[in-house]
Design a protein around this motif. Structure first.
Motif, PDB file in Angstrom:
ATOM      1  N   TRP A 313       4.563  -1.580  -6.371  1.00 27.83           N
ATOM      2  CA  TRP A 313       3.519  -2.595  -6.343  1.00 27.83           C
ATOM      3  C   TRP A 313       4.113  -3.979  -6.558  1.00 27.83           C
ATOM      4  CZ3 TRP A 313      -0.966  -1.348  -4.461  1.00 27.83           C
ATOM      5  CH2 TRP A 313      -1.395  -0.019  -4.535  1.00 27.83           C
ATOM      6  N   GLN A 463      -0.879  -5.737  -2.128  1.00 32.56           N
ATOM      7  CA  GLN A 463      -0.861  -4.294  -1.871  1.00 32.56           C
ATOM      8  C   GLN A 463       0.553  -3.771  -1.682  1.00 32.56           C
ATOM      9  OE1 GLN A 463      -3.700  -2.276   0.569  1.00 32.56           O
ATOM     10  NE2 GLN A 463      -5.291  -3.795   0.227  1.00 32.56           N
ATOM     11  N   THR A 496      -1.128  -2.069   2.836  1.00 31.36           N
ATOM     12  CA  THR A 496       0.032  -1.259   2.469  1.00 31.36           C
ATOM     13  C   THR A 496       0.791  -0.806   3.703  1.00 31.36           C
ATOM     14  OG1 THR A 496      -1.479   0.631   2.254  1.00 31.36           O
ATOM     15  CG2 THR A 496      -0.726  -0.408   0.222  1.00 31.36           C
TER      16      THR A 496
END
Length: 534
Positions: A313, A463, A496
């Motif tokens: 992250w 993300q 992502t």
């Protein structure tokens, strides 16, 4: 209603872009959103003061301005209007000097020449290079990996040797990029400050390339804002989709992607309903949520689940919104007309900030990205006032506090107030009297951000890190860099996926286009008896 061709999970910008691209191709599309309103990280409210509009998450949109995906949707036809501050970015220093990025390259060059005479010419050379290569670089960024067409055009324009030199330049850390191109501090500050928009510190590989990209986008397109608030961008996407027969349903939390015969055929919602998807399901949610919660593990390769445990992250975020009685009284005049202001004293201080984050400590002197929203869009607050916000980063896992206040990541009111005080002290140093202009304030810590938007896991606004080890074929895990998943008919359409964070719509568009290239599934896989969906 009849069963839709596609179900999109999540009404963030990528989900809404995917839905629009599919609707343009004639698909029936339903978008399901857990929150009370669509938009994901593109929303605004009047929660600080009734007379002031504040963007809850994202605010300035250079990537949206440059994105061929969003341009193709012609959202201006849906009422979207853009506004610009007089100048784009400013980086003031306590001695009164100020590096200014303007949409006029001559003004930017003159600002940097004030730090060191040769740096004006250096900036113009970099901008000339962007003028030759920028469209193809943007094309490489916003298309699935490998970007064959844009990549071939880029090599054709430069030749193989120059393409290798360009690749090296893009991979440079921000500090080294600045040292190679600028004599003085002004240009170095613009590159390093813009790199930190994506959590890339001065010593991080790719930081120089990203800082250059953001600086050149600002030079060419500005950092525009939607007139009236970020939610105007979302409303335009929703209106466009609805005009093409699509539907958006809020307060519909998806609890499972239904897989039968190795294909995604429906989604289940928390209220017990089952919504069929005749052709595909699109997930505008983090990959960790898709594979960790929504798809049962027996449908996924064990290696994928193991790789996801290593998903990195990006840094957590603390965001502060202010309703100000008057514009910020910057000592450096160049900061007064800028939509975005970087608050830190120099590149060395940025390195110190990044080092504290890397060691798990809450920084004692935060680097703050600050937005002057009324300066950019006069509709945001009453005349003579300012709607402003600032954000800074903190570690995802806090192991200590460099400021000596014992912060541990509990994020109660005391801890939020301590970080806000540090941010305000940095602004006050460069703009004496700032604190006295604060009418109301809202502090959003990482848990607040995640509560308001579940995609911002731990307050991570991108993300996933933008660092090199999680880009291209490494995003979200080592693979193809494409939006397909191990489940047929299921596509990852969130940030992502490649190319990652930022409001540009590329992950959603890439997922939609991948599905459009696939043949229609056999009729036998579409014989479902779901509960009625309304």
């Amino acid at each position: 209603m009849s069963a839709p061709d596609a179900v999109v999970v999540g009404a963030g910008p990528n989900g809404l872009v995917a839905a629009n691209v599919l609707a343009d191709a004639g698909w029936r599309v339903v978008v399901l959103e857990a929150q009370d309103e669509p938009g994901g990280a593109v929303r605004s409210d009047r929660g600080v003061h009734p007379d002031y509009v504040h963007d809850l998450f994202s605010a300035f949109y250079p990537l949206a301005a440059a994105s061929p995906v969003l341009r193709a949707l012609r959202l201006e036809d849906q009422g979207l209007r853009w506004a610009h501050a007089p100048t784009v970015v400013a980086h003031p220093l306590s001695d009164g000097r100020c590096a200014v990025l303007s949409r006029d390259p001559r003004e930017t060059a003159a600002s940097l020449a004030g730090f060191a005479g040769p740096d004006g010419d250096a900036w113009e050379r970099l901008y000339e290079q962007w003028g030759r290569l920028g469209d193809d670089l943007v094309g490489c960024l916003f298309t699935p990996f490998p970007p064959v067409r844009s990549g071939l055009r880029l090599v054709a324009r430069t030749g193989p040797a120059e393409a290798l030199r360009l690749a090296r330049t893009l991979l440079l850390p921000a500090r080294r990029f600045g040292e190679e191109h600028f004599v003085g501090e002004g240009g170095r500050l613009l590159i390093a400050g813009n790199a930190l928009h994506a959590d890339l510190g001065p010593e991080s590989a790719l930081g120089g390339g990203f800082g250059w990209l953001m600086s050149m986008l600002g030079q060419a397109h500005g950092f525009p804002v939607p007139v009236g608030g970020a939610a105007a961008l979302t409303r335009a996407l929703v209106r466009r989709l609805q005009a093409r027969g699509g539907a958006v349903h809020c307060r519909r939390t998806v609890s499972e992607v239904v897989v039968r015969g190795g294909r995604a055929v429906a989604v289940r919602t928390e209220d017990g309903g089952e919504v069929p998807a005749l052709r595909a399901v699109f997930a505008d949610v983090p990959a960790t949520v898709l594979y960790g919660r929504l798809v049962a593990p027996e449908h996924l390769p064990g290696r994928l689940l193991e790789d996801l445990r290593r998903f990195h992250w990006d840094l957590a975020t603390v965001k502060i919104d202010w309703a100000l009685s008057h514009p910020i009284p910057w000592t450096a005049e160049g900061a007064r007309g800028a939509g975005t202001v970087h608050v830190t004293e120099g590149v060395d201080e940025l390195t110190r900030f990044a080092a504290q984050l890397a060691t798990g400590r809450v920084p004692d002197v935060p680097f703050t990205v600050l937005g002057q929203m009324t300066t950019a869009d006069a509709t945001r607050s009453p005349a003579g006032t300012e709607s402003a916000w600032g954000y800074t980063h903190v570690p995802q896992e806090i192991r200590g506090d460099a400021g000596g206040d014992g912060l541990r990541g509990r994020w109660d009111e005391r801890e939020k107030a301590v970080v806000a005080a540090r941010v305000e002290a940095g602004i006050e140093r460069l703009a004496p009297g700032f604190r006295s202009s604060v009418l109301d304030r809202r502090v959003l810590a990482p848990p607040d951000l995640e509560r308001m938007n579940a995609a911002l896991v731990g307050g991570a606004v991108n993300q996933g890190t933008t660092s090199l080890h999680q880009q291209l074929v490494f995003r979200p895990v080592p693979g193809t860099g494409r939006p397909g998943t191990p489940v047929r008919g299921l596509y990852l359409a969130s940030a992502t996926a490649h190319p990652g964070g930022g409001v540009h719509g590329a992950p959603g568009a890439n997922a939609a286009r991948a599905a459009l290239r696939m043949p229609r599934p056999p009729r036998s896989t579409r014989r479902l008896r779901p509960r009625p969906f309304r």
